[in-house]
Motif scaffolding. Structure first.
Motif, short mmCIF file in Angstrom:
data_model
loop_
_atom_site.label_atom_id
_atom_site.label_comp_id
_atom_site.label_asym_id
_atom_site.label_seq_id
_atom_site.Cartn_x
_atom_site.Cartn_y
_atom_site.Cartn_z
N ASN A 94 -7.63 -4.22 0.05
CA ASN A 94 -7.01 -3.97 -1.26
C ASN A 94 -5.49 -4.10 -1.20
O ASN A 94 -4.75 -3.15 -1.47
N VAL A 95 -5.03 -5.30 -0.85
CA VAL A 95 -3.60 -5.55 -0.69
C VAL A 95 -3.19 -6.75 -1.52
O VAL A 95 -3.90 -7.76 -1.55
N PHE A 96 -2.04 -6.63 -2.17
CA PHE A 96 -1.41 -7.76 -2.86
C PHE A 96 -0.06 -8.00 -2.21
O PHE A 96 0.73 -7.06 -2.04
N VAL A 97 0.21 -9.27 -1.85
CA VAL A 97 1.51 -9.65 -1.28
C VAL A 97 2.17 -10.60 -2.26
O VAL A 97 1.65 -11.68 -2.55
N GLY A 98 3.33 -10.19 -2.79
CA GLY A 98 4.03 -10.96 -3.80
C GLY A 98 4.65 -12.24 -3.29
O GLY A 98 4.93 -12.40 -2.10
N SER A 99 4.88 -13.14 -4.21
CA SER A 99 5.42 -14.47 -3.93
C SER A 99 6.75 -14.40 -3.17
O SER A 99 7.58 -13.54 -3.42
N GLY A 100 6.91 -15.33 -2.25
CA GLY A 100 8.17 -15.45 -1.51
C GLY A 100 8.37 -14.43 -0.41
O GLY A 100 9.44 -14.36 0.18
N THR A 101 7.36 -13.66 -0.11
CA THR A 101 7.47 -12.63 0.92
C THR A 101 7.34 -13.24 2.31
O THR A 101 6.60 -14.19 2.51
N HIS A 102 8.05 -12.68 3.27
CA HIS A 102 7.95 -13.06 4.68
C HIS A 102 7.39 -11.87 5.44
O HIS A 102 7.92 -10.76 5.33
N ILE A 103 6.35 -12.11 6.22
CA ILE A 103 5.73 -11.05 7.02
C ILE A 103 5.92 -11.42 8.49
O ILE A 103 5.45 -12.47 8.93
N LEU A 104 6.62 -10.57 9.24
CA LEU A 104 6.92 -10.84 10.64
C LEU A 104 5.82 -10.35 11.56
O LEU A 104 5.01 -9.50 11.18
N TYR A 105 5.82 -10.89 12.77
CA TYR A 105 4.82 -10.57 13.78
C TYR A 105 4.87 -9.09 14.16
O TYR A 105 5.86 -8.40 13.94
N ASP A 106 3.75 -8.64 14.73
CA ASP A 106 3.59 -7.24 15.15
C ASP A 106 3.75 -6.26 14.00
O ASP A 106 4.34 -5.19 14.15
N THR A 107 3.25 -6.64 12.83
CA THR A 107 3.28 -5.73 11.68
C THR A 107 1.87 -5.51 11.16
O THR A 107 1.01 -6.39 11.27
N LYS A 108 1.68 -4.34 10.61
CA LYS A 108 0.39 -3.98 10.03
C LYS A 108 0.66 -3.43 8.63
O LYS A 108 1.45 -2.50 8.47
N ILE A 109 -0.01 -4.02 7.66
CA ILE A 109 0.05 -3.54 6.29
C ILE A 109 -1.25 -2.79 6.04
O ILE A 109 -2.33 -3.34 6.23
N GLY B 229 6.14 -6.11 -2.86
CA GLY B 229 6.89 -6.76 -3.93
C GLY B 229 7.36 -8.16 -3.57
O GLY B 229 7.50 -8.52 -2.40
N THR B 230 7.61 -8.93 -4.61
CA THR B 230 8.06 -10.30 -4.49
C THR B 230 9.33 -10.41 -3.63
O THR B 230 10.22 -9.57 -3.72
N CYS B 231 9.38 -11.43 -2.81
CA CYS B 231 10.55 -11.78 -1.98
C CYS B 231 10.94 -10.68 -0.99
O CYS B 231 12.11 -10.57 -0.61
N SER B 232 9.99 -9.91 -0.55
CA SER B 232 10.26 -8.88 0.46
C SER B 232 10.18 -9.48 1.86
O SER B 232 9.63 -10.56 2.04
N VAL B 233 10.71 -8.75 2.83
CA VAL B 233 10.60 -9.13 4.23
C VAL B 233 9.99 -7.95 4.97
O VAL B 233 10.63 -6.90 5.11
N VAL B 234 8.75 -8.11 5.40
CA VAL B 234 8.03 -7.04 6.09
C VAL B 234 8.34 -7.14 7.58
O VAL B 234 7.90 -8.07 8.25
N THR B 235 9.12 -6.17 8.08
CA THR B 235 9.55 -6.18 9.48
C THR B 235 8.90 -5.07 10.29
O THR B 235 9.03 -5.05 11.52
#
Length: 171
Positions: free
Chosen positions: A109-124, A131-137
């Motif tokens: 049950n996850v939505f990832v907004g447009s333009g987002t960058h998800i980096l390695y070694d991350t767990k959502i 949100g749109t254009c986020s960077v998940v670090t």
């Protein structure tokens, strides 16, 4: 088979899969192709992926059930900054540094907004909106809404739902 031959084969396969994704209309059909071809490490049920480009080391990406990935989302499963760092004299003297990388795990049950960058070694976690254009670090906990650069939790999923109820005529 030599390492160079394996790398060439993997590169060709990734380029072919990317080409195929550009020819498939509709995110549900693209997602089904990704699932059938085992492009990602895992994809749960009821998922949609808008993106058409196959990331490097796509097998390190795992999606749970009911995950929806908007357009232009980047999965960065590795960091090649070592190519620059290994040219520094101080780094050469200690034998250099290696490429870093790791898994990206997205819960249910996850939505990832447009333009987002998800980096390695991350767990959502589960029940998350990015949100749109986020960077998940770093890891994003269950039941949260996160946004920004770097992405930070701004509210719980329940708080977000209450806000939507107040603003919507349909809830």
């Amino acid at each position: 088979m030599s390492t160079d031959d394996r790398e060439k084969k993997m590169t060709f396969k990734r380029l072919w899969q990317t080409f195929r994704l550009y020819t498939i209309r509709g995110s549900a059909a693209r997602t089904e192709y990704i699932r059938r071809q085992h492009v990602y490490g895992a994809i749960g049920d009821n998922c949609t992926i808008q993106k058409r480009k196959v990331p490097l080391y796509a097998n390190l990406i795992r999606l749970g059930n009911n995950v929806h990935i908007a357009s232009n989302v980047s999965f960065l499963t590795h960091d090649v900054s070592y190519l620059v760092l290994n040219n520094l004299d101080t780094v050469k003297s200690v034998g250099g540094v290696q490429e870093r990388g790791g898994c990206i795990e997205i819960g249910d049950n996850v939505f990832v907004g447009s333009g987002t960058h998800i980096l390695y070694d991350t767990k959502i976690g589960n029940n998350v909106i990015i949100g749109t254009c986020s960077v998940v670090t770093k890891d994003i906990p269950d039941n949260s809404v996160a946004e920004g650069v770097p992405a930070k939790v701004i509210k719980t999923a329940d708080e977000y739902l209450e806000k939507l109820k107040k603003e919507s005529l349909h809830l």
